[in-house]
Design an enzyme around this catalytic site. Sequence first.
Site, PDB file in Angstrom:
ATOM      1  N   CYS A  50       0.872  -1.180   0.000  1.00 53.93           N
ATOM      2  CA  CYS A  50       0.000   0.000   0.000  1.00 53.93           C
ATOM      3  C   CYS A  50       0.910   1.230   0.000  1.00 53.93           C
ATOM      4  CB  CYS A  50      -0.967  -0.024   1.183  1.00 53.93           C
ATOM      5  SG  CYS A  50      -0.203  -0.076   2.822  1.00 53.93           S
TER       6      CYS A  50
HETATM    7  C1  RB5 Z   1      -3.881   5.363   1.036  1.00 52.09           C
HETATM    8  O1  RB5 Z   1      -5.168   4.867   1.212  1.00 52.09           O
HETATM    9  C2  RB5 Z   1      -2.977   4.932   2.180  1.00 52.09           C
HETATM   10  O2  RB5 Z   1      -3.547   5.291   3.399  1.00 52.09           O
HETATM   11  C3  RB5 Z   1      -2.740   3.432   2.161  1.00 52.09           C
HETATM   12  O3  RB5 Z   1      -2.219   3.064   0.930  1.00 52.09           O
HETATM   13  C4  RB5 Z   1      -1.767   2.898   3.187  1.00 52.09           C
HETATM   14  O4  RB5 Z   1      -0.611   3.646   3.243  1.00 52.09           O
HETATM   15  C5  RB5 Z   1      -2.313   2.597   4.512  1.00 52.09           C
HETATM   16  O5  RB5 Z   1      -1.638   2.126   5.421  1.00 52.09           O
END
Ligand code: RB5
Length: 154
Positions: free
Chosen positions: A66
């Site tokens: 993420c």
């Molecule tokens: C974006 O939604 C961001 O919050 C996600 O990709 C991540 O970093 C969460 O932990």
Amino acid sequence: MKICIDCDDAAVNLKKVLFEHLKNKGVDITDLNYSEGKENAMYPEIGYNLAKEIQAGNYDRGISICGTGLGMAMIANKVEGVFAGTCHDVFSAERLRKSNDAQVITMGERVIGPELAKTIIDAWLVSEFAGGGSAPKVAQMRELEKLSFHPQNK
Ligand code: RB5
């Protein structure tokens, strides 16, 4: 060894880089692509889906990406039997396997560059649980996990 990979909208590029890198190395890797055809899929459901695949035994290990890697680790660790950690350095990625016996590594595309990410994944790929002094610690983690998921059995 079967590996799965997935990401949220913040990590599409890094997922592609790592998928192709591992595919080129001959690794048995599947892109779960949970978000395909879904509008606004968010990291908790994406990471949960990957962790459930690991829990079901469909894959030996998973790569969950993420923006930071943090949300993906948090959700994976909410699935019983699945251990995950965020790694942006080689030493941690090796220890995640050797000391912690975690099946899921998480990373953040907003934290790390693609070349370092590839090097980290390569180190993680060849690392296995070392047992020894780590074995009772991981066993204790599994016991405490059982207590947490099934408090009625205390
Ligand atoms: C974006 O939604 C961001 O919050 C996600 O990709 C991540 O970093 C969460 O932990």
